[in-house]
Design a protein around this motif. Structure first.
Motif, PDB file in Angstrom:
ATOM      1  N   UNK A 228     -14.901  18.615  11.222  1.00  0.00           N
ATOM      2  CA  UNK A 228     -14.156  17.458  10.739  1.00  0.00           C
ATOM      3  C   UNK A 228     -13.864  17.644   9.249  1.00  0.00           C
ATOM      4  N   UNK A 229     -12.766  17.036   8.811  1.00  0.00           N
ATOM      5  CA  UNK A 229     -12.366  17.127   7.415  1.00  0.00           C
ATOM      6  C   UNK A 229     -12.205  15.725   6.851  1.00  0.00           C
ATOM      7  N   UNK A 230     -12.700  15.524   5.637  1.00  0.00           N
ATOM      8  CA  UNK A 230     -12.591  14.251   4.928  1.00  0.00           C
ATOM      9  C   UNK A 230     -11.863  14.526   3.622  1.00  0.00           C
ATOM     10  N   UNK A 231     -10.788  13.786   3.356  1.00  0.00           N
ATOM     11  CA  UNK A 231     -10.019  14.006   2.124  1.00  0.00           C
ATOM     12  C   UNK A 231      -9.911  12.723   1.322  1.00  0.00           C
ATOM     13  N   UNK A 232     -10.552  12.728   0.140  1.00  0.00           N
ATOM     14  CA  UNK A 232     -10.449  11.602  -0.788  1.00  0.00           C
ATOM     15  C   UNK A 232      -9.877  12.088  -2.132  1.00  0.00           C
ATOM     16  N   UNK A 233      -9.282  13.289  -2.121  1.00  0.00           N
ATOM     17  CA  UNK A 233      -8.774  13.886  -3.356  1.00  0.00           C
ATOM     18  C   UNK A 233      -7.300  13.542  -3.546  1.00  0.00           C
ATOM     19  N   UNK A 234      -6.419  14.377  -3.044  1.00  0.00           N
ATOM     20  CA  UNK A 234      -4.980  14.146  -3.041  1.00  0.00           C
ATOM     21  C   UNK A 234      -4.424  14.675  -1.726  1.00  0.00           C
ATOM     22  N   UNK A 235      -3.385  14.012  -1.218  1.00  0.00           N
ATOM     23  CA  UNK A 235      -2.788  14.426   0.038  1.00  0.00           C
ATOM     24  C   UNK A 235      -2.186  15.807  -0.007  1.00  0.00           C
ATOM     25  N   UNK A 236      -1.786  16.261  -1.187  1.00  0.00           N
ATOM     26  CA  UNK A 236      -1.132  17.564  -1.318  1.00  0.00           C
ATOM     27  C   UNK A 236      -2.060  18.728  -1.007  1.00  0.00           C
ATOM     28  N   UNK A 237      -3.371  18.509  -1.027  1.00  0.00           N
ATOM     29  CA  UNK A 237      -4.316  19.606  -0.802  1.00  0.00           C
ATOM     30  C   UNK A 237      -4.257  20.096   0.643  1.00  0.00           C
ATOM     31  N   UNK A 238      -3.929  19.205   1.574  1.00  0.00           N
ATOM     32  CA  UNK A 238      -3.847  19.557   2.995  1.00  0.00           C
ATOM     33  C   UNK A 238      -2.385  19.654   3.414  1.00  0.00           C
ATOM     34  N   UNK A 239      -2.063  20.680   4.203  1.00  0.00           N
ATOM     35  CA  UNK A 239      -0.767  20.750   4.866  1.00  0.00           C
ATOM     36  C   UNK A 239      -0.797  19.701   5.974  1.00  0.00           C
ATOM     37  N   UNK A 240      -0.148  18.570   5.736  1.00  0.00           N
ATOM     38  CA  UNK A 240      -0.295  17.420   6.628  1.00  0.00           C
ATOM     39  C   UNK A 240       0.244  17.708   8.028  1.00  0.00           C
TER      40      UNK A 240
END
Length: 315
Positions: A228-240
């Motif tokens: 699982x992945x949790x992202x609370x940084x910026x949306x740009x870090x992940x290829x959505x």
């Protein structure tokens, strides 16, 4: 020349109330400065308050010939064109660590809600399924957090607080960041190595050109079908788009997201999925965090108007 401060981004007035007690503010309400004010008013502007993730480029800076400081409300500053500011001798400040505890708390909230299937369980009770004896979302027990390998990508102030919180759940914690830190967690010398090792990937890295879409389809495959992945940084870090595909195909087990590539737009591919938990970029949104961020803004502006170096400059 005046000492006016322009509110560049759209902020609730309550967030600016303490700052307005000390400085002369004009509010563009999110509009481009030249659309909101005339040249005379913009000529009086010496400082800007902005949301760090919102794009602020050379054109906006040139609308205010007396501009000397850009103060970001919050820790981020990725939306500010730093090269353009440097070329114009404009200082940039932010609020480092002011909301770190709040963001780390939300990271844990997303993680626990996701792996314990909190939202389906809540709906099962509210919709009467439990009382009616209907099939339960608990039929297949989820994996516990205890004993999981948690990888923290980015060991800044937020990453450190996430690591401290998640380690208290009897997990094994590792991390990757550009500098190595004096922390009691295993260091992995590449992001690939961290992702290969962990079950849970917590993204707390600062956004920038070097991290844009760094979590791509290949990296998600490395995380694995139970990851699982949790992202609370910026949306740009992940290829959505790659993330949506990985979730739909069950290449990974789930995701908890507080940030997205183009906010406030969230694709239907995400909202239709049951293996995600979504929040509207509220990581730093607590009363205490806002007071701390406002304190940083006030200290930065006070120093600037006194002719001193900013209290919290962007390095």
């Amino acid at each position: 020349m005046g000492n006016t401060v322009l509110i560049y981004s759209r902020f609730p007035k309550t967030m600016m109330a303490r700052i307005a007690e000390r400085f002369e503010l004009i509010d563009s309400e999110g509009r481009p400065p030249r659309d909101a004010f005339g040249a005379d008013q913009l000529g009086d502007v010496r400082a800007i308050i902005t949301a760090g993730g919102e794009r602020l480029g050379a054109e906006a800076m040139d609308a205010m010939p007396g501009l000397g400081a850009i103060i970001c409300y919050g820790t981020g500053y990725d939306g500010v064109d730093r090269a353009a500011a440097a070329a114009r001798n404009i200082a940039i400040g932010h609020s480092p660590a002011a909301n770190a505890a709040a963001v780390a708390d939300l990271a844990m909230t997303l993680l626990l809600a996701l792996i314990r299937r909190l939202l389906p369980a809540d709906a099962y009770v509210r919709n009467g399924g439990w009382a009616a004896g209907k099939a339960s979302p608990r039929a297949v027990p989820p994996l516990a957090l205890t004993g999981r390998r948690v990888g923290v990508y980015g060991m800044g102030e937020i990453g450190k607080k996430i690591a401290a919180r998640v380690s208290s759940f009897e997990t094994e914690v590792g991390y990757h960041s550009r500098p190595r830190h004096e922390v009691p967690y295993a260091y992995h010398d590449s992001l690939e190595a961290l992702v290969d090792w962990c079950d849970v990937l917590m993204i707390a890295v600062r956004a920038g050109a070097d991290t844009h879409h760094i979590i791509d389809a290949a990296m998600l495959r490395r995380l694995g079908h139970s990851g699982v992945v949790i992202n609370i940084a910026r949306g740009s870090v992940i290829d959505q788009a790659a993330l949506v595909a990985a979730l739909q195909d069950h290449a990974i087990a789930g995701a908890g997201l507080d940030v997205f590539e183009v906010e406030p737009l969230v694709p239907d591919g995400l909202t239709a999925l049951s293996n995600v938990v979504l929040t509207p970029h509220i990581g730093g949104h607590t009363a205490e965090a806002h007071i701390a961020m406002q304190d940083c803004v006030i200290e930065n502006l006070t120093a600037f108007f006194a002719g001193r170096a900013l209290r919290y400059p962007v390095g």
